[in-house]
Write a protein that holds these residues in place. Structure first.
Motif, PDB file in Angstrom:
ATOM      1  N   ALA A  65       0.356  -1.542   0.115  1.00  0.00           N
ATOM      2  CA  ALA A  65      -0.167   0.330   0.023  1.00  0.00           C
ATOM      3  C   ALA A  65       0.977   1.222   0.133  1.00  0.00           C
ATOM      4  CB  ALA A  65      -0.668   0.063   1.380  1.00  0.00           C
ATOM      5  N   LEU A  66       2.034   1.170   0.140  1.00  0.00           N
ATOM      6  CA  LEU A  66       2.856   2.450   0.480  1.00  0.00           C
ATOM      7  C   LEU A  66       3.492   2.327  -0.909  1.00  0.00           C
ATOM      8  CD1 LEU A  66       5.682   1.146   2.844  1.00  0.00           C
ATOM      9  CD2 LEU A  66       3.630   2.767   3.274  1.00  0.00           C
ATOM     10  N   LEU A  67       3.174   1.742  -2.097  1.00  0.00           N
ATOM     11  CA  LEU A  67       3.131   2.481  -3.265  1.00  0.00           C
ATOM     12  C   LEU A  67       2.220   3.416  -4.040  1.00  0.00           C
ATOM     13  CD1 LEU A  67       5.117  -0.976  -4.900  1.00  0.00           C
ATOM     14  CD2 LEU A  67       6.195   1.673  -4.312  1.00  0.00           C
ATOM     15  N   GLU A  68       0.964   3.420  -3.334  1.00  0.00           N
ATOM     16  CA  GLU A  68       0.139   3.897  -3.852  1.00  0.00           C
ATOM     17  C   GLU A  68      -0.019   5.285  -3.119  1.00  0.00           C
ATOM     18  OE1 GLU A  68      -1.874   2.008  -5.581  1.00  0.00           O
ATOM     19  OE2 GLU A  68      -1.212   0.484  -5.467  1.00  0.00           O
ATOM     20  N   THR A  69       0.177   6.256  -4.619  1.00  0.00           N
ATOM     21  CA  THR A  69       0.742   7.193  -4.176  1.00  0.00           C
ATOM     22  C   THR A  69      -1.073   8.142  -3.847  1.00  0.00           C
ATOM     23  OG1 THR A  69       0.796   7.759  -6.128  1.00  0.00           O
ATOM     24  CG2 THR A  69       2.668   7.291  -5.783  1.00  0.00           C
ATOM     25  N   ARG A  70      -2.078   7.628  -4.271  1.00  0.00           N
ATOM     26  CA  ARG A  70      -3.144   8.442  -4.322  1.00  0.00           C
ATOM     27  C   ARG A  70      -3.187   7.962  -2.723  1.00  0.00           C
ATOM     28  NH1 ARG A  70      -4.959   7.440  -9.792  1.00  0.00           N
ATOM     29  NH2 ARG A  70      -3.686   9.430 -11.291  1.00  0.00           N
ATOM     30  N   ASP A  71      -3.638   7.001  -1.959  1.00  0.00           N
ATOM     31  CA  ASP A  71      -3.809   6.401  -1.314  1.00  0.00           C
ATOM     32  C   ASP A  71      -3.573   7.224   0.141  1.00  0.00           C
ATOM     33  OD1 ASP A  71      -4.698   5.368   1.222  1.00  0.00           O
ATOM     34  OD2 ASP A  71      -3.548   3.795   1.125  1.00  0.00           O
ATOM     35  N   ALA A  72      -4.752   8.462   0.698  1.00  0.00           N
ATOM     36  CA  ALA A  72      -3.957   9.660   1.662  1.00  0.00           C
ATOM     37  C   ALA A  72      -3.508   8.812   2.969  1.00  0.00           C
ATOM     38  CB  ALA A  72      -5.047   9.906   1.882  1.00  0.00           C
ATOM     39  N   GLY A  73      -3.471   7.585   3.019  1.00  0.00           N
ATOM     40  CA  GLY A  73      -3.766   6.869   4.491  1.00  0.00           C
ATOM     41  C   GLY A  73      -4.023   7.181   5.673  1.00  0.00           C
ATOM     42  N   LEU A  74      -4.491   6.574   6.282  1.00  0.00           N
ATOM     43  CA  LEU A  74      -5.632   7.077   7.710  1.00  0.00           C
ATOM     44  C   LEU A  74      -5.687   8.175   7.604  1.00  0.00           C
ATOM     45  CD1 LEU A  74      -3.795   4.807  10.368  1.00  0.00           C
ATOM     46  CD2 LEU A  74      -5.452   4.408   8.640  1.00  0.00           C
ATOM     47  N   SER A  75      -6.487   8.181   7.916  1.00  0.00           N
ATOM     48  CA  SER A  75      -7.320   9.772   8.649  1.00  0.00           C
ATOM     49  C   SER A  75      -8.456  10.354   8.848  1.00  0.00           C
ATOM     50  CB  SER A  75      -7.670  10.794   6.752  1.00  0.00           C
ATOM     51  OG  SER A  75      -9.009  10.038   5.983  1.00  0.00           O
ATOM     52  N   VAL A  76      -8.633  11.520   9.694  1.00  0.00           N
ATOM     53  CA  VAL A  76      -9.881  11.475  10.426  1.00  0.00           C
ATOM     54  C   VAL A  76     -10.849  12.718  10.440  1.00  0.00           C
ATOM     55  CG1 VAL A  76     -10.532  11.529  13.055  1.00  0.00           C
ATOM     56  CG2 VAL A  76      -8.176  10.657  12.693  1.00  0.00           C
ATOM     57  N   ALA A  77     -12.274  12.468  10.197  1.00  0.00           N
ATOM     58  CA  ALA A  77     -13.116  12.754  10.343  1.00  0.00           C
ATOM     59  C   ALA A  77     -13.488  13.378  11.566  1.00  0.00           C
ATOM     60  CB  ALA A  77     -14.006  12.487   9.835  1.00  0.00           C
ATOM     61  N   LEU A  78     -13.974  14.560  12.653  1.00  0.00           N
ATOM     62  CA  LEU A  78     -14.121  14.327  13.489  1.00  0.00           C
ATOM     63  C   LEU A  78     -15.656  14.476  14.067  1.00  0.00           C
ATOM     64  CD1 LEU A  78     -11.299  16.589  15.142  1.00  0.00           C
ATOM     65  CD2 LEU A  78     -11.395  14.249  15.845  1.00  0.00           C
ATOM     66  N   SER A  79     -16.178  14.089  14.517  1.00  0.00           N
ATOM     67  CA  SER A  79     -17.860  14.409  14.882  1.00  0.00           C
ATOM     68  C   SER A  79     -18.081  15.665  15.784  1.00  0.00           C
ATOM     69  CB  SER A  79     -18.305  12.877  15.222  1.00  0.00           C
ATOM     70  OG  SER A  79     -18.249  12.617  16.190  1.00  0.00           O
ATOM     71  N   PHE A  80     -17.080  15.997  16.157  1.00  0.00           N
ATOM     72  CA  PHE A  80     -16.963  16.792  17.124  1.00  0.00           C
ATOM     73  C   PHE A  80     -16.831  18.070  16.895  1.00  0.00           C
ATOM     74  CE2 PHE A  80     -14.287  14.042  18.414  1.00  0.00           C
ATOM     75  CZ  PHE A  80     -13.287  14.241  19.387  1.00  0.00           C
ATOM     76  N   PRO A  81     -16.880  19.069  17.334  1.00  0.00           N
ATOM     77  CA  PRO A  81     -15.621  20.215  17.204  1.00  0.00           C
ATOM     78  C   PRO A  81     -14.714  19.926  17.932  1.00  0.00           C
ATOM     79  CG  PRO A  81     -17.872  21.720  18.377  1.00  0.00           C
ATOM     80  CD  PRO A  81     -17.964  19.942  18.402  1.00  0.00           C
ATOM     81  N   TRP A  82     -13.214  21.246  17.163  1.00  0.00           N
ATOM     82  CA  TRP A  82     -12.472  20.930  18.842  1.00  0.00           C
ATOM     83  C   TRP A  82     -11.522  22.045  18.071  1.00  0.00           C
ATOM     84  CZ3 TRP A  82      -7.058  20.052  19.688  1.00  0.00           C
ATOM     85  CH2 TRP A  82      -6.020  19.917  18.371  1.00  0.00           C
TER      86      TRP A  82
END
Length: 186
Positions: A169-186
């Motif tokens: 998967a490290l070869l996949e340049t379009r893969d953004a890797g792990l990402s987080v979408a918070l469901s609360f304000p921070w």
């Protein structure tokens, strides 16, 4: 005991240490103020491996490219020190338009700082010295080399198929890797 000394088959003779506690306090105060003002987009301490390792780790996490230029005339030993010393330090990602102003805030507080480069979308690390290219490598190749030991250990310890999938998967340049979408304000 630095990583660079080990590469040269040496032990080293001076461990990284804190020379000036007041500078560390000033660094912390400026960094905290910048964080509270929303100026810092990313932060990484410089330690094991020095600036070179810090830049690579930030590039891996951000799945992006970097163009870095020392911007100064340095001898080759000074370049080794710049990129591989493990003394206290940090790299901050800030908006390009604010970089020099932010560096000046640190300098005004007695902490050395400078704008070194920029993030790029081309997934390549370019290190230059006073405009002359020193290194140009693709992120995926650097990240796979960086991860190979862990990959091999994971293949022995865990399910080898899972280890292979993660390493590939490290070869996949379009893969953004792990990402987080918070469901609360921070």
């Amino acid at each position: 005991g630095s990583a660079l000394a080990q590469v040269y088959g040496q032990v080293g003779d001076a461990a990284p240490d804190l020379d000036d506690a007041d500078k560390l306090k000033a660094f912390f105060a400026v960094t905290r103020a910048l964080h509270r003002a929303g100026e810092i987009l990313a932060y990484h301490d410089r330690s094991d491996g020095g600036l070179a390792a810090t830049l690579c780790e930030m590039m891996f996490a951000g799945r992006c490219g970097l163009e870095i230029d020392t911007g100064t005339r340095l001898s080759s030993s000074d370049l080794l020190s710049l990129f591989f010393n493990e003394e206290l330090g940090a790299v901050l990602q800030v908006r390009a338009a604010r970089a020099e102003l932010i560096a000046e805030q640190f300098r005004s507080a007695g902490v050395s700082a400078r704008a070194l480069g920029r993030i790029t979308a081309n997934d390549t690390l370019k290190l230059a010295h006073d405009g002359a290219l020193l290194l140009e490598e693709e992120r995926k190749d650097l990240q796979r080399a960086w991860s190979e030991t862990s990959y091999r250990l994971q293949g022995l310890r865990d399910n080898p198929q899972c280890a292979d999938q993660e390493y590939s998967a490290l070869l996949e340049t379009r893969d953004a890797g792990l990402s987080v979408a918070l469901s609360f304000p921070w």
